[in-house]
Design a protein around this motif. Structure first.
Motif, PDB file in Angstrom:
ATOM      1  N   GLU A 168       0.828  -1.215   0.000  1.00 65.42           N
ATOM      2  CA  GLU A 168       0.000   0.000   0.000  1.00 65.42           C
ATOM      3  C   GLU A 168       0.860   1.262   0.000  1.00 65.42           C
ATOM      4  O   GLU A 168       0.336   2.371  -0.082  1.00 65.42           O
ATOM      5  N   GLY A 169       2.163   1.086   0.130  1.00 66.15           N
ATOM      6  CA  GLY A 169       3.063   2.239   0.072  1.00 66.15           C
ATOM      7  C   GLY A 169       3.467   2.679   1.454  1.00 66.15           C
ATOM      8  O   GLY A 169       2.623   3.029   2.278  1.00 66.15           O
ATOM      9  N   HIS A 170       4.754   2.648   1.709  1.00 69.36           N
ATOM     10  CA  HIS A 170       5.249   3.036   3.020  1.00 69.36           C
ATOM     11  C   HIS A 170       6.422   3.974   2.849  1.00 69.36           C
ATOM     12  O   HIS A 170       7.280   3.750   2.012  1.00 69.36           O
ATOM     13  N   SER A 171       6.426   5.060   3.623  1.00 72.72           N
ATOM     14  CA  SER A 171       7.591   5.951   3.560  1.00 72.72           C
ATOM     15  C   SER A 171       8.203   6.057   4.953  1.00 72.72           C
ATOM     16  O   SER A 171       7.531   5.846   5.958  1.00 72.72           O
ATOM     17  N   GLU A 172       9.485   6.396   4.971  1.00 73.43           N
ATOM     18  CA  GLU A 172      10.205   6.454   6.236  1.00 73.43           C
ATOM     19  C   GLU A 172       9.700   7.610   7.090  1.00 73.43           C
ATOM     20  O   GLU A 172       9.319   8.653   6.565  1.00 73.43           O
ATOM     21  N   LEU A 173       9.718   7.409   8.393  1.00 67.41           N
ATOM     22  CA  LEU A 173       9.211   8.427   9.312  1.00 67.41           C
ATOM     23  C   LEU A 173      10.280   8.773  10.341  1.00 67.41           C
ATOM     24  O   LEU A 173      11.187   7.984  10.581  1.00 67.41           O
ATOM     25  N   SER A 174      10.121   9.932  10.974  1.00 65.69           N
ATOM     26  CA  SER A 174      11.019  10.309  12.066  1.00 65.69           C
ATOM     27  C   SER A 174      10.745   9.420  13.269  1.00 65.69           C
ATOM     28  O   SER A 174       9.608   8.985  13.485  1.00 65.69           O
ATOM     29  N   PHE A 175      11.789   9.176  14.053  1.00 64.90           N
ATOM     30  CA  PHE A 175      11.577   8.383  15.256  1.00 64.90           C
ATOM     31  C   PHE A 175      10.921   9.219  16.362  1.00 64.90           C
ATOM     32  O   PHE A 175      10.409   8.701  17.338  1.00 64.90           O
ATOM     33  N   LEU A 176      10.884  10.553  16.153  1.00 66.62           N
ATOM     34  CA  LEU A 176      10.217  11.416  17.142  1.00 66.62           C
ATOM     35  C   LEU A 176       8.729  11.487  16.834  1.00 66.62           C
ATOM     36  O   LEU A 176       8.344  11.684  15.685  1.00 66.62           O
ATOM     37  N   PRO A 177       7.890  11.304  17.833  1.00 70.31           N
ATOM     38  CA  PRO A 177       6.450  11.244  17.565  1.00 70.31           C
ATOM     39  C   PRO A 177       5.901  12.567  17.047  1.00 70.31           C
ATOM     40  O   PRO A 177       6.134  13.618  17.632  1.00 70.31           O
ATOM     41  N   ARG A 178       5.175  12.500  15.946  1.00 72.92           N
ATOM     42  CA  ARG A 178       4.648  13.698  15.285  1.00 72.92           C
ATOM     43  C   ARG A 178       3.751  14.507  16.225  1.00 72.92           C
ATOM     44  O   ARG A 178       3.761  15.720  16.222  1.00 72.92           O
ATOM     45  N   GLU A 204      -1.979   7.425  14.087  1.00 75.53           N
ATOM     46  CA  GLU A 204      -1.361   6.966  12.832  1.00 75.53           C
ATOM     47  C   GLU A 204       0.092   6.605  13.098  1.00 75.53           C
ATOM     48  O   GLU A 204       0.694   7.058  14.071  1.00 75.53           O
ATOM     49  N   LEU A 205       0.643   5.836  12.175  1.00 76.65           N
ATOM     50  CA  LEU A 205       2.045   5.472  12.267  1.00 76.65           C
ATOM     51  C   LEU A 205       2.913   6.735  12.402  1.00 76.65           C
ATOM     52  O   LEU A 205       2.752   7.681  11.639  1.00 76.65           O
ATOM     53  N   GLY A 206       3.787   6.740  13.409  1.00 83.13           N
ATOM     54  CA  GLY A 206       4.669   7.895  13.592  1.00 83.13           C
ATOM     55  C   GLY A 206       4.091   8.985  14.488  1.00 83.13           C
ATOM     56  O   GLY A 206       4.765   9.945  14.821  1.00 83.13           O
ATOM     57  N   ASP A 207       2.820   8.863  14.897  1.00 87.33           N
ATOM     58  CA  ASP A 207       2.189   9.906  15.702  1.00 87.33           C
ATOM     59  C   ASP A 207       2.657   9.928  17.150  1.00 87.33           C
ATOM     60  O   ASP A 207       2.787  10.979  17.759  1.00 87.33           O
ATOM     61  N   ALA A 208       2.824   8.749  17.749  1.00 88.13           N
ATOM     62  CA  ALA A 208       3.014   8.698  19.197  1.00 88.13           C
ATOM     63  C   ALA A 208       3.845   7.481  19.573  1.00 88.13           C
ATOM     64  O   ALA A 208       3.783   6.448  18.907  1.00 88.13           O
ATOM     65  N   ALA A 209       4.624   7.627  20.644  1.00 88.83           N
ATOM     66  CA  ALA A 209       5.246   6.462  21.259  1.00 88.83           C
ATOM     67  C   ALA A 209       4.193   5.800  22.141  1.00 88.83           C
ATOM     68  O   ALA A 209       3.382   6.493  22.753  1.00 88.83           O
ATOM     69  N   VAL A 210       4.174   4.489  22.175  1.00 92.17           N
ATOM     70  CA  VAL A 210       3.162   3.786  22.962  1.00 92.17           C
ATOM     71  C   VAL A 210       3.845   2.780  23.885  1.00 92.17           C
ATOM     72  O   VAL A 210       4.678   1.990  23.443  1.00 92.17           O
ATOM     73  N   VAL A 211       3.516   2.871  25.154  1.00 93.69           N
ATOM     74  CA  VAL A 211       4.014   1.914  26.146  1.00 93.69           C
ATOM     75  C   VAL A 211       2.810   1.137  26.647  1.00 93.69           C
ATOM     76  O   VAL A 211       1.818   1.741  27.067  1.00 93.69           O
ATOM     77  N   ARG A 212       2.875  -0.172  26.551  1.00 92.73           N
ATOM     78  CA  ARG A 212       1.729  -0.969  27.013  1.00 92.73           C
ATOM     79  C   ARG A 212       2.186  -1.933  28.095  1.00 92.73           C
ATOM     80  O   ARG A 212       3.123  -2.707  27.909  1.00 92.73           O
ATOM     81  N   ALA A 213       1.529  -1.840  29.225  1.00 96.54           N
ATOM     82  CA  ALA A 213       1.798  -2.746  30.342  1.00 96.54           C
ATOM     83  C   ALA A 213       0.508  -2.882  31.133  1.00 96.54           C
ATOM     84  O   ALA A 213      -0.355  -1.998  31.082  1.00 96.54           O
ATOM     85  N   ALA A 214       0.395  -3.978  31.857  1.00 96.83           N
ATOM     86  CA  ALA A 214      -0.875  -4.370  32.480  1.00 96.83           C
ATOM     87  C   ALA A 214      -1.587  -3.207  33.157  1.00 96.83           C
ATOM     88  O   ALA A 214      -1.029  -2.488  33.978  1.00 96.83           O
ATOM     89  N   GLY A 215      -2.847  -3.047  32.787  1.00 96.26           N
ATOM     90  CA  GLY A 215      -3.696  -2.045  33.407  1.00 96.26           C
ATOM     91  C   GLY A 215      -3.427  -0.627  32.902  1.00 96.26           C
ATOM     92  O   GLY A 215      -4.149   0.301  33.248  1.00 96.26           O
ATOM     93  N   GLY A 216      -2.351  -0.457  32.131  1.00 97.32           N
ATOM     94  CA  GLY A 216      -1.951   0.904  31.768  1.00 97.32           C
ATOM     95  C   GLY A 216      -1.526   1.680  32.997  1.00 97.32           C
ATOM     96  O   GLY A 216      -1.547   2.912  33.003  1.00 97.32           O
ATOM     97  N   ARG A 217      -1.148   0.962  34.035  1.00 91.42           N
ATOM     98  CA  ARG A 217      -0.782   1.601  35.298  1.00 91.42           C
ATOM     99  C   ARG A 217       0.676   2.060  35.275  1.00 91.42           C
ATOM    100  O   ARG A 217       1.517   1.477  34.596  1.00 91.42           O
ATOM    101  N   VAL A 218       0.944   3.108  36.057  1.00 94.14           N
ATOM    102  CA  VAL A 218       2.317   3.593  36.190  1.00 94.14           C
ATOM    103  C   VAL A 218       3.042   2.664  37.164  1.00 94.14           C
ATOM    104  O   VAL A 218       3.088   2.886  38.362  1.00 94.14           O
ATOM    105  N   SER A 219       3.563   1.575  36.617  1.00 99.10           N
ATOM    106  CA  SER A 219       4.278   0.557  37.381  1.00 99.10           C
ATOM    107  C   SER A 219       5.775   0.774  37.149  1.00 99.10           C
ATOM    108  O   SER A 219       6.162   1.554  36.284  1.00 99.10           O
ATOM    109  N   PRO A 220       6.629   0.075  37.904  1.00 99.73           N
ATOM    110  CA  PRO A 220       8.071   0.211  37.650  1.00 99.73           C
ATOM    111  C   PRO A 220       8.450  -0.084  36.200  1.00 99.73           C
ATOM    112  O   PRO A 220       9.325   0.585  35.642  1.00 99.73           O
ATOM    113  N   ILE A 221       7.776  -1.045  35.563  1.00 97.84           N
ATOM    114  CA  ILE A 221       8.070  -1.355  34.153  1.00 97.84           C
ATOM    115  C   ILE A 221       7.794  -0.143  33.275  1.00 97.84           C
ATOM    116  O   ILE A 221       8.590   0.215  32.403  1.00 97.84           O
ATOM    117  N   VAL A 222       6.675   0.506  33.522  1.00 94.41           N
ATOM    118  CA  VAL A 222       6.312   1.679  32.717  1.00 94.41           C
ATOM    119  C   VAL A 222       7.283   2.825  32.986  1.00 94.41           C
ATOM    120  O   VAL A 222       7.716   3.520  32.058  1.00 94.41           O
TER     121      VAL A 222
END
Ligand code: ZN
Length: 190
Positions: A17-27, A49-67
């Motif tokens: 479908e066509g892919h172009s390179e994006l910045s690693f910084l979230p738009r 959308e691709l490139g919009d945001a960094a996403v961290v996923r961990a149980a509950g979406g809670r601010v845990s030590p992993i997050v």
């Protein structure tokens, strides 16, 4: 077809479908923290959308030590790219009917407390059963954490898996009012 074969076939369509390179910084200069629950994908729920945001996923979406580790890593990576302070927005998104609420029985308390980085007797303060309260607890925890920059804007959402609606519970911008530093001794100008 096994799931991986299916996923690679979908990837092939994605490439076609066509892919172009994006910045690693979230738009959108945004980092989203949410749960790995398959119903709670920010790409669909928040139209990321691709490139919009960094996403961290961990149980509950809670601010845990992993997050926290992930947020510190992203902060380092941003700083290494010369983008340490660009008015970043951190979006916490917890949701209704979260699997984490099933871990409140006495047999899971220790494991849940360890995951959240608290003692078992402090677990009640984490409001695991109530995502609205959980958001407020987590924003307070970030504000109290000296490793998290006070200049961040932090929003907390609760996503309702039944209605599909995400509701803003609280937005703090900046996260912390920086204490007015008293002028260093000897710096007085005339
Ligand atoms: Zn969940």
């Amino acid at each position: 077809m096994n799931p991986t074969t299916e996923l690679l076939a979908r990837n092939e369509r994605f490439v076609q479908e066509g892919h172009s390179e994006l910045s690693f910084l979230p738009r959108l200069r945004t980092c989203i923290v949410t749960c790995p629950d398959p119903r709670v994908d920010p790409a669909q729920v928040l139209g990321i959308e691709l490139g919009d945001a960094a996403v961290v996923r961990a149980a509950g979406g809670r601010v845990s030590p992993i997050v926290l580790q992930q947020l510190l890593f992203l902060q380092l990576a941003g700083a290494a790219a010369g983008q340490s302070d660009v008015g970043l927005e951190l979006v916490l998104m917890q949701h209704t009917d979260c699997g984490i609420t099933h871990l409140q029985g006495p047999e899971h308390r220790e494991a849940l407390a360890a995951f959240l980085g608290v003692a078992a007797e402090e677990l009640d303060q984490k409001a695991v059963a109530d995502p609205h309260a959980g958001i407020r607890v987590d924003i307070d925890a970030l504000a109290a954490n000296p490793f998290i920059p006070g200049s961040l804007s932090v929003s907390g959402l609760v996503y309702d898996v039944a209605s599909g609606r995400a509701e803003l519970v609280e937005r703090r911008s900046p996260l912390r009012e920086e204490r007015t530093e008293s002028a260093p001794i000897g710096s007085a100008t005339t």
